[in-house]
Design a protein around this motif. Structure first.
Motif, PDB file in Angstrom:
ATOM      1  N   UNK A  92       8.318   5.407  -3.420  1.00 49.00           N
ATOM      2  CA  UNK A  92       8.431   4.478  -2.283  1.00 49.00           C
ATOM      3  C   UNK A  92       9.897   4.129  -2.022  1.00 49.00           C
ATOM      4  N   UNK A  93      10.679   3.957  -3.081  1.00 50.40           N
ATOM      5  CA  UNK A  93      12.100   3.658  -2.920  1.00 50.40           C
ATOM      6  C   UNK A  93      12.829   4.841  -2.287  1.00 50.40           C
ATOM      7  N   UNK A  94      12.528   6.039  -2.760  1.00 55.89           N
ATOM      8  CA  UNK A  94      13.189   7.236  -2.225  1.00 55.89           C
ATOM      9  C   UNK A  94      12.891   7.414  -0.742  1.00 55.89           C
ATOM     10  N   UNK A  95      11.660   7.130  -0.329  1.00 55.69           N
ATOM     11  CA  UNK A  95      11.293   7.297   1.077  1.00 55.69           C
ATOM     12  C   UNK A  95      12.139   6.415   1.998  1.00 55.69           C
ATOM     13  N   UNK A  96      12.645   5.313   1.464  1.00 55.67           N
ATOM     14  CA  UNK A  96      13.517   4.419   2.243  1.00 55.67           C
ATOM     15  C   UNK A  96      14.998   4.642   1.905  1.00 55.67           C
ATOM     16  N   UNK A  97      15.303   5.724   1.175  1.00 51.81           N
ATOM     17  CA  UNK A  97      16.670   6.063   0.764  1.00 51.81           C
ATOM     18  C   UNK A  97      17.303   4.955  -0.071  1.00 51.81           C
ATOM     19  N   UNK A  98      16.485   4.286  -0.884  1.00 52.25           N
ATOM     20  CA  UNK A  98      16.962   3.225  -1.766  1.00 52.25           C
ATOM     21  C   UNK A  98      17.355   3.867  -3.088  1.00 52.25           C
ATOM     22  N   UNK A 123      20.142  -0.279  -4.606  1.00 52.12           N
ATOM     23  CA  UNK A 123      20.986  -0.424  -3.421  1.00 52.12           C
ATOM     24  C   UNK A 123      20.183   0.029  -2.204  1.00 52.12           C
ATOM     25  N   UNK A 124      20.035  -0.887  -1.263  1.00 53.69           N
ATOM     26  CA  UNK A 124      19.212  -0.657  -0.086  1.00 53.69           C
ATOM     27  C   UNK A 124      20.116  -0.444   1.140  1.00 53.69           C
ATOM     28  N   UNK A 125      19.960   0.689   1.845  1.00 50.49           N
ATOM     29  CA  UNK A 125      20.787   0.914   3.038  1.00 50.49           C
ATOM     30  C   UNK A 125      20.426  -0.066   4.152  1.00 50.49           C
ATOM     31  N   UNK A 126      21.394  -0.334   5.004  1.00 54.56           N
ATOM     32  CA  UNK A 126      21.179  -1.276   6.105  1.00 54.56           C
ATOM     33  C   UNK A 126      20.026  -0.833   6.999  1.00 54.56           C
ATOM     34  N   UNK A 127      19.818   0.478   7.118  1.00 55.63           N
ATOM     35  CA  UNK A 127      18.770   1.009   7.985  1.00 55.63           C
ATOM     36  C   UNK A 127      17.381   0.938   7.365  1.00 55.63           C
ATOM     37  N   UNK A 128      17.266   0.421   6.175  1.00 59.06           N
ATOM     38  CA  UNK A 128      15.983   0.354   5.481  1.00 59.06           C
ATOM     39  C   UNK A 128      14.998  -0.502   6.268  1.00 59.06           C
ATOM     40  N   UNK A 129      13.809   0.025   6.453  1.00 56.26           N
ATOM     41  CA  UNK A 129      12.738  -0.718   7.122  1.00 56.26           C
ATOM     42  C   UNK A 129      12.044  -1.564   6.061  1.00 56.26           C
ATOM     43  N   UNK A 130      12.435  -2.824   5.958  1.00 56.04           N
ATOM     44  CA  UNK A 130      11.936  -3.724   4.924  1.00 56.04           C
ATOM     45  C   UNK A 130      10.426  -3.928   5.022  1.00 56.04           C
ATOM     46  N   UNK A 131       9.896  -4.017   6.225  1.00 52.84           N
ATOM     47  CA  UNK A 131       8.448  -4.182   6.396  1.00 52.84           C
ATOM     48  C   UNK A 131       7.697  -2.967   5.850  1.00 52.84           C
ATOM     49  N   UNK A 132       8.215  -1.777   6.145  1.00 51.12           N
ATOM     50  CA  UNK A 132       7.581  -0.546   5.661  1.00 51.12           C
ATOM     51  C   UNK A 132       7.661  -0.472   4.137  1.00 51.12           C
ATOM     52  N   UNK A 140       0.716  -1.515  -1.189  1.00 50.67           N
ATOM     53  CA  UNK A 140      -0.322  -0.496  -1.393  1.00 50.67           C
ATOM     54  C   UNK A 140      -0.328  -0.003  -2.831  1.00 50.67           C
ATOM     55  N   UNK A 141       0.877   0.233  -3.378  1.00 49.98           N
ATOM     56  CA  UNK A 141       0.988   0.682  -4.769  1.00 49.98           C
ATOM     57  C   UNK A 141       0.454  -0.389  -5.707  1.00 49.98           C
ATOM     58  N   UNK A 142       0.837  -1.635  -5.454  1.00 56.05           N
ATOM     59  CA  UNK A 142       0.384  -2.740  -6.305  1.00 56.05           C
ATOM     60  C   UNK A 142      -1.134  -2.836  -6.304  1.00 56.05           C
ATOM     61  N   UNK A 143      -1.737  -2.688  -5.130  1.00 52.61           N
ATOM     62  CA  UNK A 143      -3.197  -2.765  -5.042  1.00 52.61           C
ATOM     63  C   UNK A 143      -3.856  -1.566  -5.716  1.00 52.61           C
ATOM     64  N   UNK A 144      -3.319  -0.378  -5.467  1.00 56.91           N
ATOM     65  CA  UNK A 144      -3.894   0.858  -6.014  1.00 56.91           C
ATOM     66  C   UNK A 144      -3.817   0.877  -7.538  1.00 56.91           C
ATOM     67  N   UNK A 145      -2.701   0.414  -8.107  1.00 57.00           N
ATOM     68  CA  UNK A 145      -2.499   0.492  -9.557  1.00 57.00           C
ATOM     69  C   UNK A 145      -2.767  -0.827 -10.278  1.00 57.00           C
ATOM     70  N   UNK A 146      -3.168  -1.841  -9.538  1.00 55.83           N
ATOM     71  CA  UNK A 146      -3.454  -3.170 -10.115  1.00 55.83           C
ATOM     72  C   UNK A 146      -2.259  -3.729 -10.881  1.00 55.83           C
ATOM     73  N   UNK A 147      -1.113  -3.744 -10.200  1.00 53.46           N
ATOM     74  CA  UNK A 147       0.096  -4.332 -10.763  1.00 53.46           C
ATOM     75  C   UNK A 147       0.689  -5.323  -9.759  1.00 53.46           C
ATOM     76  N   UNK A 148       1.538  -6.207 -10.246  1.00 54.88           N
ATOM     77  CA  UNK A 148       2.283  -7.111  -9.364  1.00 54.88           C
ATOM     78  C   UNK A 148       3.663  -6.519  -9.163  1.00 54.88           C
ATOM     79  N   UNK A 149       4.105  -6.449  -7.917  1.00 56.71           N
ATOM     80  CA  UNK A 149       5.451  -5.969  -7.600  1.00 56.71           C
ATOM     81  C   UNK A 149       6.107  -7.047  -6.730  1.00 56.71           C
ATOM     82  N   UNK A 150       7.200  -7.596  -7.231  1.00 55.63           N
ATOM     83  CA  UNK A 150       7.930  -8.631  -6.496  1.00 55.63           C
ATOM     84  C   UNK A 150       9.276  -8.046  -6.073  1.00 55.63           C
TER      85      UNK A 150
END
Length: 172
Positions: free
Chosen positions: A111-117, A144-153, A160-170
């Motif tokens: 998920x991080x890679x998809x946003x170039x993080x 490090x998050x690029x300025x163009x990162x879509x934070x909502x996405x 989705x990952x948190x729900x699928x794997x039953x983990x908390x991600x903050x």
């Protein structure tokens, strides 16, 4: 002129290992700048950045490499100049906590890679859940998050990952 040298090491954990490395760096006029080290499964591993005069690089590299005969695996690379975050980029942090299961790191890093993080630092650990004693996975990530990162996405992907794997991600 000083250059930056980065080396990694891995070997059987034992008292005096860090001192041995520090002695070699010091004996070759190197300056220990920063490091990350840890013990995992009886092995001690680390990554170290040192500053050393260009004239002393080969001697320091040879001395560190000679530790291979003492049971250490050493890899040495020239360090790049400082890689400070771009003025347009932001630092973000993730905290991941949940029952241990395969795929947590893979899915979050995807998920991080998809946003170039770019992950700057990550630490993870398995502990026991307080009541049940079940294996509990916990990770702290700085990225490090690029300025163009879509934070909502990104937040949607992490939810989705948190729900699928039953983990908390903050994300902060």
């Amino acid at each position: 002129m000083n250059s930056s040298l980065v080396f990694t090491f891995l070997g059987q954990d034992r008292p005096g290992l860090v001192e041995r490395l520090a002695d070699i760096v010091s004996d070759h006029q190197g300056n220990w700048l920063e490091s990350r080290m840890t013990q995992l499964a009886g092995q001690f591993a680390g990554i170290v950045r040192v500053a050393v005069a260009e004239a002393d690089i080969d001697e320091l590299s040879n001395a560190l490499s000679s530790l291979n005969i003492e049971g250490l695996t050493i890899h040495i690379q020239p360090g790049a100049s400082s890689t400070a975050p771009s003025a347009n980029n932001k630092l973000c942090k993730l905290h991941i906590l949940g029952n241990d299961r395969p795929g947590i790191v893979r899915e979050v890093s995807r998920a991080l890679k998809q946003q170039q993080i770019n992950v700057i630092e990550m630490s993870s650990n398995i502990t026991s859940a307080a009541m049940s004693g079940d294996p509990l996975f916990e990770a702290h990530v700085s990225a490090e998050m690029p300025a163009a990162c879509d934070l909502d996405e990104l937040e949607d992907s992490l939810d989705q990952i948190a729900e699928q794997l039953s983990v908390d991600i903050v994300l902060s």
